[in-house]
Write a protein that holds these residues in place. Sequence first.
Motif, short mmCIF file in Angstrom:
data_model
loop_
_atom_site.label_atom_id
_atom_site.label_comp_id
_atom_site.label_asym_id
_atom_site.label_seq_id
_atom_site.Cartn_x
_atom_site.Cartn_y
_atom_site.Cartn_z
N GLN A 56 0.85 -1.19 0.00
CA GLN A 56 0.00 0.00 0.00
C GLN A 56 0.89 1.24 0.00
O GLN A 56 1.82 1.32 0.79
CB GLN A 56 -0.88 0.04 1.25
CG GLN A 56 -1.79 -1.16 1.40
CD GLN A 56 -2.51 -1.17 2.74
OE1 GLN A 56 -2.31 -0.30 3.58
NE2 GLN A 56 -3.35 -2.18 2.95
N HIS A 58 0.79 5.00 0.93
CA HIS A 58 0.02 6.02 1.65
C HIS A 58 0.68 7.38 1.50
O HIS A 58 1.89 7.47 1.30
CB HIS A 58 -0.04 5.67 3.15
CG HIS A 58 -0.85 4.45 3.45
ND1 HIS A 58 -2.11 4.51 4.00
CD2 HIS A 58 -0.58 3.14 3.27
CE1 HIS A 58 -2.57 3.28 4.16
NE2 HIS A 58 -1.67 2.42 3.73
N LEU A 65 -3.74 9.87 -6.38
CA LEU A 65 -4.37 8.61 -5.95
C LEU A 65 -5.09 7.99 -7.14
O LEU A 65 -6.31 7.91 -7.19
CB LEU A 65 -5.37 8.86 -4.82
CG LEU A 65 -4.79 8.87 -3.41
CD1 LEU A 65 -5.86 9.33 -2.43
CD2 LEU A 65 -4.30 7.48 -3.03
N ARG A 94 -10.24 5.10 0.72
CA ARG A 94 -9.36 4.36 1.63
C ARG A 94 -8.03 5.07 1.83
O ARG A 94 -7.33 4.79 2.80
CB ARG A 94 -9.15 2.94 1.11
CG ARG A 94 -8.36 2.87 -0.18
CD ARG A 94 -8.29 1.47 -0.75
NE ARG A 94 -7.41 1.51 -1.93
CZ ARG A 94 -7.29 0.54 -2.80
NH1 ARG A 94 -7.99 -0.57 -2.66
NH2 ARG A 94 -6.48 0.63 -3.82
N GLY A 95 -7.64 5.95 0.89
CA GLY A 95 -6.47 6.80 1.08
C GLY A 95 -5.14 6.21 0.63
O GLY A 95 -4.09 6.71 1.01
N TYR A 96 -5.15 5.17 -0.17
CA TYR A 96 -3.88 4.61 -0.67
C TYR A 96 -4.07 3.88 -1.98
O TYR A 96 -5.19 3.53 -2.36
CB TYR A 96 -3.26 3.67 0.38
CG TYR A 96 -4.11 2.45 0.74
CD1 TYR A 96 -4.07 1.29 -0.04
CD2 TYR A 96 -4.92 2.46 1.86
CE1 TYR A 96 -4.84 0.18 0.30
CE2 TYR A 96 -5.69 1.35 2.21
CZ TYR A 96 -5.64 0.22 1.42
OH TYR A 96 -6.41 -0.87 1.76
N LYS A 98 -2.96 0.40 -4.03
CA LYS A 98 -2.52 -0.96 -3.72
C LYS A 98 -1.81 -1.53 -4.95
O LYS A 98 -2.40 -1.61 -6.03
CB LYS A 98 -3.74 -1.82 -3.35
CG LYS A 98 -3.39 -3.11 -2.68
CD LYS A 98 -4.64 -3.79 -2.16
CE LYS A 98 -4.32 -5.21 -1.74
NZ LYS A 98 -5.54 -5.97 -1.44
N TRP A 112 9.51 4.03 2.80
CA TRP A 112 9.00 5.34 2.43
C TRP A 112 9.87 5.93 1.34
O TRP A 112 10.98 5.47 1.09
CB TRP A 112 9.04 6.28 3.65
CG TRP A 112 10.45 6.54 4.06
CD1 TRP A 112 11.23 5.73 4.84
CD2 TRP A 112 11.29 7.60 3.62
NE1 TRP A 112 12.49 6.24 4.91
CE2 TRP A 112 12.55 7.41 4.19
CE3 TRP A 112 11.08 8.73 2.81
CZ2 TRP A 112 13.62 8.27 3.95
CZ3 TRP A 112 12.15 9.59 2.59
CH2 TRP A 112 13.39 9.35 3.17
N GLN A 126 4.53 6.70 2.33
CA GLN A 126 4.82 5.58 3.23
C GLN A 126 4.28 4.28 2.62
O GLN A 126 3.14 4.24 2.18
CB GLN A 126 4.12 5.86 4.57
CG GLN A 126 4.15 4.71 5.56
CD GLN A 126 5.38 4.76 6.45
OE1 GLN A 126 5.73 5.83 6.97
NE2 GLN A 126 6.01 3.63 6.64
N LYS A 128 3.22 0.35 3.09
CA LYS A 128 2.83 -0.67 4.07
C LYS A 128 2.67 -1.98 3.31
O LYS A 128 2.08 -2.02 2.24
CB LYS A 128 1.52 -0.27 4.76
CG LYS A 128 1.70 0.94 5.67
CD LYS A 128 0.37 1.50 6.13
CE LYS A 128 -0.17 0.84 7.37
NZ LYS A 128 0.66 1.06 8.56
N SER A 173 0.76 -3.68 6.86
CA SER A 173 -0.52 -3.05 6.54
C SER A 173 -1.55 -3.27 7.64
O SER A 173 -2.52 -2.53 7.75
CB SER A 173 -1.05 -3.57 5.21
OG SER A 173 -1.32 -4.94 5.29
N MET A 177 -1.13 3.63 10.94
CA MET A 177 -0.02 4.56 10.74
C MET A 177 0.46 5.10 12.09
O MET A 177 -0.35 5.45 12.93
CB MET A 177 -0.45 5.75 9.88
CG MET A 177 -0.89 5.37 8.50
SD MET A 177 0.44 4.90 7.43
CE MET A 177 0.81 6.48 6.68
#
Length: 177
Positions: A56, A58, A65, A94-96, A98, A112, A126, A128, A173, A177
């Motif tokens: 992911q 972020h 996005l 969802r903010g990320y 994949k 990161w 970042q 994950k 994940s 955060m």
Amino acid sequence: MQGNLWGIFFDLEEDCQLVLRRRPRIVSNQLLNIREWPEDGDWQNVDMDKVVFWVQAHGLSTPYLNWENAPTIANKIGDYLDTDRASRLEAFRRGYLKIKVNIVVSHHLPAWFFLKIAIGRKEWIQFKHNKLPMVCYNCGRIAHDFKNCMQPKAFVYSLIGKVVPMNGPWIKSEVPM
Ligand SMILES: [Zn+2]
């Protein structure tokens, strides 16, 4: 077959695809690295130093996005393979992003990077990782336990200039955060 290498055969193609889709596999906290059988049958030359992970990304602002950006971001951590092709709305919710990537397992896991979005403007992205096996929070490698780690602890400068450890449970994940 050879050392820690096994050939696994399936009666049904769909079973094989299911196992490949659900990579990576963690068995007793160890990574079971599953690779496609090469079409030429030359399994000795399969690169077992690379592992397929779903990652992911972020911290991307809304215009970024977008799964069309996934190859650029994936290249910061490994070889781009695919994305889940979530819609812009879903990615925003969802903010990320994949992303499916091939990562060299003996390197430290990229946690990161700074994305330059304009002159003088950077965003802290970042990563994950989904389904991570035992990972060394000292150096970020997954091939060994931190108790046996001879590497110095990795630190980074955050956007506000604070020094923070590079690796920690947040690279999983499942951990917020
Ligand atoms: Zn280590």
